[in-house]
Every structure is written in C-alpha cells, then in structure tokens.
Write a protein that holds these residues in place. Structure first.
Motif, PDB file in Angstrom:
ATOM      1  N   PRO A 210      10.252   8.016  -9.932  1.00  7.07           N
ATOM      2  CA  PRO A 210      10.161   8.057  -8.465  1.00  7.07           C
ATOM      3  C   PRO A 210      11.067   7.018  -7.789  1.00  7.07           C
ATOM      4  CG  PRO A 210       7.982   8.094  -9.455  1.00  7.07           C
ATOM      5  CD  PRO A 210       8.935   7.825 -10.567  1.00  7.07           C
ATOM      6  N   VAL A 211      11.142   5.825  -8.375  1.00  9.24           N
ATOM      7  CA  VAL A 211      11.999   4.781  -7.782  1.00  9.24           C
ATOM      8  C   VAL A 211      13.466   5.205  -7.888  1.00  9.24           C
ATOM      9  CG1 VAL A 211      12.641   2.334  -7.860  1.00  9.24           C
ATOM     10  CG2 VAL A 211      10.327   3.028  -8.502  1.00  9.24           C
ATOM     11  N   ILE A 212      13.827   5.710  -9.073  1.00  3.60           N
ATOM     12  CA  ILE A 212      15.221   6.136  -9.276  1.00  3.60           C
ATOM     13  C   ILE A 212      15.605   7.211  -8.258  1.00  3.60           C
ATOM     14  CG2 ILE A 212      16.778   7.341 -10.881  1.00  3.60           C
ATOM     15  CD1 ILE A 212      15.333   5.912 -13.176  1.00  3.60           C
ATOM     16  N   VAL A 213      14.715   8.163  -8.087  1.00  2.00           N
ATOM     17  CA  VAL A 213      15.048   9.280  -7.193  1.00  2.00           C
ATOM     18  C   VAL A 213      15.235   8.798  -5.753  1.00  2.00           C
ATOM     19  CG1 VAL A 213      14.179  11.426  -6.201  1.00  2.00           C
ATOM     20  CG2 VAL A 213      13.992  11.024  -8.637  1.00  2.00           C
ATOM     21  N   VAL A 214      14.353   7.923  -5.307  1.00  2.00           N
ATOM     22  CA  VAL A 214      14.481   7.405  -3.935  1.00  2.00           C
ATOM     23  C   VAL A 214      15.813   6.657  -3.789  1.00  2.00           C
ATOM     24  CG1 VAL A 214      13.547   5.775  -2.248  1.00  2.00           C
ATOM     25  CG2 VAL A 214      12.017   7.309  -3.469  1.00  2.00           C
ATOM     26  N   CYS A 215      16.130   5.817  -4.786  1.00  2.00           N
ATOM     27  CA  CYS A 215      17.397   5.071  -4.752  1.00  2.00           C
ATOM     28  C   CYS A 215      18.582   6.038  -4.676  1.00  2.00           C
ATOM     29  CB  CYS A 215      17.559   4.214  -6.005  1.00  2.00           C
ATOM     30  SG  CYS A 215      16.506   2.779  -6.029  1.00  2.00           S
ATOM     31  N   VAL A 216      18.538   7.056  -5.503  1.00  2.00           N
ATOM     32  CA  VAL A 216      19.660   8.003  -5.565  1.00  2.00           C
ATOM     33  C   VAL A 216      19.818   8.742  -4.233  1.00  2.00           C
ATOM     34  CG1 VAL A 216      20.435  10.178  -6.619  1.00  2.00           C
ATOM     35  CG2 VAL A 216      19.669   8.288  -8.064  1.00  2.00           C
ATOM     36  N   VAL A 217      18.717   9.157  -3.647  1.00  2.31           N
ATOM     37  CA  VAL A 217      18.799   9.898  -2.377  1.00  2.31           C
ATOM     38  C   VAL A 217      19.413   9.013  -1.286  1.00  2.31           C
ATOM     39  CG1 VAL A 217      17.451  10.955  -0.519  1.00  2.31           C
ATOM     40  CG2 VAL A 217      16.910  11.470  -2.893  1.00  2.31           C
TER      41      VAL A 217
END
Lengths: 290, 428
Positions: A210-217
């Motif tokens: 979840p953290v990775i996805v938010v960062c990527v977005v």
C-alpha cells in the motif's frame, strides 16, 4: 443557516479554500479561457477562436510522436528507478548499524537541492571537456563521450538526475513504512530459517505494497509535469529529442509567446494527467482492498 | 491655543515629510536587466548620473533564459514594475507597440543609424523606441600567440587546415569552438551561414517583412547553401575533429570556457567578452587574443560585418514623470564620454555614441579593427529577423540543423527537407 459547529469548520477551512481558489482554480480558469482565444503574449487580441489551438496541438506530429512517448517513457523509468533505489536504501537503513543516523541524513541531501541547481551541476559533470565523468573514463582508458549530443545518452542523464533527486523521497516514505510493519511475521520467518530473499519477496514486499502504491501514484503524476531539470540540462534537445510535455507547453507559451496555444497544450496535458490519476487511484483502491 | 498651534505645526511637518517622501519616491528609477558585462557597465553610468542628480537607481536582475517572456508579460499587463528595461534588436518589433517612443531623447542622434533602423525598432507610427546601450556583435577571435595575423584563416577551408596544423603540432586541443545550441546559433551556425551567402529565410539577408511575406516566408533549409553549412560543421566535428564532439549542445558559456581555458585556437563570440578573455583572473589566454573578420565559405568572396545593438527602452505604461526622468538619464548616458570609454575598456563593446568611436580607435587597436571590419563596413548583415514570430522561427531552425548535424552525414539533406516547412510555418 449553519450551526455553530458548521460555521467553525467553515472558518477553519476558509483560508485554505481561499488560497486554493486564488492560486489554483483562478489560474486554471484564466488558462482555459486563453486556450480558446487568439492570445499572443505580446499582443493579446483575445478573440474567440474555438478549438483551433486544441486541434493544432493534438494534430502536431511532434506532440504525438516525440513529446508524449518521451513523457510516458520518462514517467515510467524515472518512477521505477527511484522506487528501486529508494527501496534498496530503505531496506539498508532499516537495519541498525553504527552511524545510521548520519548516513540517513546524508542520503536526504538531494531532497534539499533545488532541481535547477542539481541540473546545472549534472550538466557540468557530464560536460565532454571539463566533466568529471569523461575524466574518469579517459583515466581508465575509455573514450570520453559527448553525452548531451545524442538522444539516448541525453535522455539517460535526465533520468539519472531525476532519480538522484527523488530517491531520498522514496527512501524516507518507504523507511517509515518498513518501520511501521509488525515484527511478529518477521520473527516467525526467522525461527523457520527463511532466506532473506524469501522474507523480502513474501513478507516485506506484500506488506509494504500500500505504501509503495501511494508513493508511485503521487510521484508518477508529478513526473508527468517535470520541467526544470530537462529545461536546464538539454532544453529538450538535441533537436527536440528529449522534449517532455511540460517543455512543449512552455515553448509554445513563453518562447513562441503564444499563450493561447500554450494554454491549450497545458489543458490537454492536464486532461491526460486527470485520466491517468483516476486510473491510478482506482488501482490503489483495489490494492488497498486486496 | 498653544497646544492647538503645536498640533498644527506637527501636522504641517508630517505633511511636508509625506510630500518629500512622495518626491523621493519619484526620484527612483527601476532598471530591468540581465547581468552581463555590457549591461553592468551601462548601469554604472546610470548610477553615476543618479548619484549626481539625487536619483536612486534600483537594479532588478532577470535571468536571460526567461527575460523575454517575463518582460513581455510585464509590458502587456501595463505594470509599472520597471522604468527602464534592457531592449534588443531580436524583440524590437515584438515590443515596439508597448514602448515609449524615444525620438525626444536628443542624444539618440549620436547612435548608429544602421543599428537603430526603423525596421528594427520603430513602432507602427514610425517612432523609434530604443536608446542604444552599445554595439553587440561577434567577431572571429584567434589566439595571437599561436597564429600570426597573416596566417588567420580567411576561408572556412583554411580554418580547417590551420586548425589541423595547430592540433598536429600539439599547440591546441581544438581548432574551433563556438556555441551551437538554441539560443546560441549565432556563434557557429549563423556566421558560417552568412559567410557563405546563406540565411534562415529567403531572400538571403532580407529583413523587410513585406518582402519576406511576398516570398512566402520561404525557408532556405532546402537550398544547397544550407546543406553545405551543415556538412561543413558535421565534417569539422566528426571527420576533421577540429571542434569538440559536444559542440552541438554548447551554449556560449561552455564554448567561451573552452576558449578561455586555452583548449581552442579560434572562436566566435560577442566583442563584449573581449574584457573577460583578457582578464587574467578568469582566462588562461589573457593578452594572447586577437580578432579578425569572419572566414568565408566557397560561395562568398566579399567580407561582411554583423552589426547590432543592445539598447534600453521605457515601458509605455509607466507614469509620465518617470518617463521624463528615465529619458533624462538615458540622454546623459549617451553623452557620458568617460563612462562609455570605461565601458569599452572593460568589455570590448563599442559604445553607443558613434562620435566617441574615432577617439577610442586612435588609442585602441581592437576598436580600430572593429571600426574597419564591422562598424564602418558597407557590407553588413543583421543578426536577427524583426517580426514577433522570430523566436519560433529561430527554434525551428536550430532544432532542424541540430538534428542534422548530430545524425548521419548521408541524412543531412533529408533532415533539412523535413525541417523546411516547420521553419516557414513558424514564421506565419
């Protein structure tokens, strides 16, 4: 009309709402208005011309076949590069070692450097006559390269600069994410004698997702509008070959002084980001719920 | 009663203070400029005048990279942010309608007639809108310790031969270096193109917009002269290796740095860098630099000079009293012989007042050369075009020739043909 509590809430959000209105909404409305008008910066006639600017932008071969592919390629590679480097550094910093705080502080330095300053620095580092890169290459018997003269080496330098600037941001957020993960699954894996790679692959990565996805977005949307480092490093050259979307809009509006067409290009880019953002947020939602 | 009188006196004093404050506010001129040796020297004259006349000169530096767009936005928004701004022939027509006419600056009559021609700086009513700051054009600089005056290349071919000789003798790493990237086309592309009977648009050397329009704003990209120009630089970089491989991406600062480091024997740069080239604190070649006429290509036999000015202008939108004060200052600058002589010595840019030229030339060999080769030359070219779309044309031109020179030699003609309609379209 409003209760006391509602009035208090409205009062609290009023300053932020006002700032948003003045510095976000109003400029967008003015820009959108300009995009439908004959609005040269040196002679703003402001006559209504409908969708002419939009047609010119979306039928421009340079926009379709150079600028958009460059922008998406830059977005994917820059985000992927900074994510991988940031994750690697976060994993290293997540282990206690002597001088960890010092290393952590040093690694954050690029975050404090203005992108334009970083780009000027990198341009001189890769200068074919005085740059340290060619000095090192020549010292080990290799031929120095004119890095900014060829499309892909120039593009690579832009990517490298962006990744260098943004890796600490990923490191910081992913490290915070790593430190908030529960310890029990990792302790259980250690008791079972699981290899480090399997711990990373089947525990760390899924739990950090979840953290990775938010960062990527967030970063992907930001990368789409990158301007400063590209303008300073290559100016979109050689011969427009490293031009990104934001440079395209800038050149139209401020070099060609055609604010109308530049605004139309900016609106087209804004719509692309909007669609991209919606798709990405849906993706986040799905991953968070998984 | 005494108390009331005291109050009235205090009020009168406050009113006087406020009035004198307002006067002091008028006695201030804000200068919008780009830091560079010639502009700094010109502003030093403003400051000297300001000190004598009780006018505070407020310097507001702007980056070259965003100067035109920022100043254009300031001019069209009718702001009174600046009282005097740096003006340039390149955007003479872009801003003409936004600037105060300067025909009533009496000392303008001493400015260069060629450089202040109406097609460059006049508004629709035929009024002049500039006061010259100094002549800004480039010359061919060479290393006087490596090349004797009689050996200086007179043709592009000789530039290659002499460069190769110097490189073979181990006297210089490169023969030639010059800026090539967008907005630095002048220092390689343009001079070599003009020196071979070639230009960006057709007819060659034409700057009258009516005639250019009659010609359909035709680009010269497909003319054999342009192919020869690009092939010349392609060969200079890749075949003869007399110029650095990174040159197509160089701006003038990078090229000047190589020349000042002593790594190149020849360069083309604005004369205003003469002072820096000869500053031992900044340059390894101080005292070993001389200048000459541009080498010519095979299609041109007659030497030419390229002559333009940088100037100062006054925004139309500022209050009348500040316009008046600004004109007084600019008039005084035009008459400041001591300041202009100092400016020439510090920069190498011929001063704006043409009547000072002979005197300076008598004492200074460099000025003598500039006078003979450029200022008094009957064969001059103008360094830009004078229509608002010129920046877009220049960008389309530079993008195309850069693509051509960084690609394969056999693709040059094709790349130029692809770029030709883009250059013409940008002009319309």
């Amino acid at each position: 009309m409003f209760g006391e509590q509602q009035r208090f809430v409205l009062l609290l959000i009023a300053p932020a709402a006002l700032l948003l209105l003045l510095f976000q909404v109003v400029p967008i409305v003015i820009g959108a208005n300009a995009s439908f008008r004959d609005w040269a910066l040196y002679n703003p006639k402001k006559t209504w011309i409908g969708f002419d600017h939009y047609v010119a932008v979306i039928s421009d071969p340079a926009f379709l076949y150079v600028v958009l592919p460059n922008t998406f390629l830059f977005m994917v590679l820059s985000v992927a590069g900074a994510l991988v480097a940031g994750l690697a550094l976060a994993l290293l910093l997540n282990r206690p070692f002597r001088g960890q705080k010092l290393v952590q502080t040093i690694l954050l330095v690029p975050l404090m450097v203005a992108p334009v300053v970083a780009a000027i620095m990198i341009r001189w580092i890769f200068n074919d006559q005085f740059g340290i890169v060619n000095v090192v290459l020549e010292a080990i018997g290799l031929e120095g390269q004119p890095w900014l003269v060829q499309r892909w080496s120039a593009f690579g330098i832009i990517l490298l600069t962006d990744i260098w600037l943004w890796t600490p941001w990923f490191t910081l957020l992913l490290l915070a994410g790593l430190q908030s993960l529960p310890k029990e699954p990792f302790e259980a894996a250690a008791i079972d004698g699981t290899t480090t790679w399997r711990v990373f692959r089947f525990l760390t990565l899924p739990m950090l997702r979840p953290v990775i996805v938010v960062c990527v977005v967030i970063r992907a949307i930001d990368a789409f509008r990158t301007f400063d480092i590209v303008w300073t490093l290559t100016g979109g050259g050689p011969g427009r070959s490293t031009e990104l979307f934001s440079l395209y809009a800038y050149v139209l509006a401020f070099l060609n002084l055609d604010l109308g067409r530049g605004s139309a290009a900016a609106i087209v880019g804004g719509l692309i980001i909007l669609v991209l953002g919606v798709v990405m947020y849906r993706l986040v939602d799905r991953i968070a719920k998984a | 009663m005494q108390g009331l009188a005291r109050w009235l006196m205090a009020a009168a004093a406050a009113l006087m203070a406020a009035t004198s404050g307002a006067t002091a506010q008028v006695k201030e001129l804000r200068i919008g400029y780009q830091p560079s040796p010639i502009q700094d020297a010109s502003i030093a004259m403003f400051e000297a005048w300001g000190a004598k006349n009780g006018v505070k000169i407020v310097k507001v530096p702007n980056s070259y990279g965003v100067y035109v767009e920022k100043m254009t936005a300031s001019l069209t928004s009718n702001s009174d942010q600046y009282d005097v701004i740096w003006h340039n022939d390149d955007w003479g027509q872009t801003w003409a309608h936004l600037l105060e006419p300067t025909d009533d600056v009496e000392a303008n009559k001493y400015g260069s007639k060629w450089s202040m021609a109406p097609l460059v700086f006049a508004n629709a009513q035929g009024q002049n809108t500039v006061v010259p700051m100094g002549q800004t054009f480039s010359v061919f600089f060479y290393r006087s310790d490596l090349v004797k005056p009689e050996e200086v290349p007179k043709t592009l071919e000789e530039l290659v031969t002499m460069s190769k000789k110097l490189q073979a003798d181990g006297k210089a790493k490169f023969g030639y270096v010059g800026g090539m990237s967008m907005n630095h086309s002048w220092f390689s592309w343009f001079w070599s193109m003009w020196g071979n009977n070639c230009d960006v648009l057709m007819p060659f050397y034409e700057r009258d917009n009516k005639k250019l329009a009659e010609g359909g704003w035709k680009s010269s990209m497909t003319d054999p002269c342009m192919q020869k120009t690009v092939e010349y630089w392609w060969d200079a970089i890749n075949t003869h290796k007399i110029a650095p491989r990174g040159m197509p991406a160089y701006d003038r600062n990078e090229a000047n740095a190589i020349f000042m480091a002593g790594d190149a024997a020849f360069t083309v740069a604005d004369t205003l860098w003469w002072g820096q080239f000869n500053d031992p604190n900044k340059s390894k070649i101080a005292g070993k630099v001389a200048a000459a006429r541009f080498p010519l290509g095979p299609d041109r036999k007659k030497p030419f000079g390229w002559d333009d000015i940088w100037g100062w202008a006054i925004p139309k939108s500022i209050p009348e009293e500040r316009k008046k004060l600004a004109k007084q200052m600019l008039n005084a600058m035009m008459l400041d012989e001591e300041g202009q002589t100092k400016m020439f010595k510090a920069t190498g840019a011929p001063p704006p007042n043409t009547t000072f030229w002979p005197k300076i030339a008598e004492q200074d060999a460099f000025m003598k050369l500039l006078k003979e080769a450029v200022l008094d030359s009957p064969d001059k070219v103008r360094g830009a075009y004078y229509f608002p779309q010129w920046p877009a044309v220049h960008k389309a031109f530079n993008d195309t020739v850069t693509r051509a020179v960084t690609g394969r030699r056999e693709d040059i003609a094709r790349v130029l043909a692809e770029g030709a309609p883009l250059v013409s379209k940008a002009a319309q």
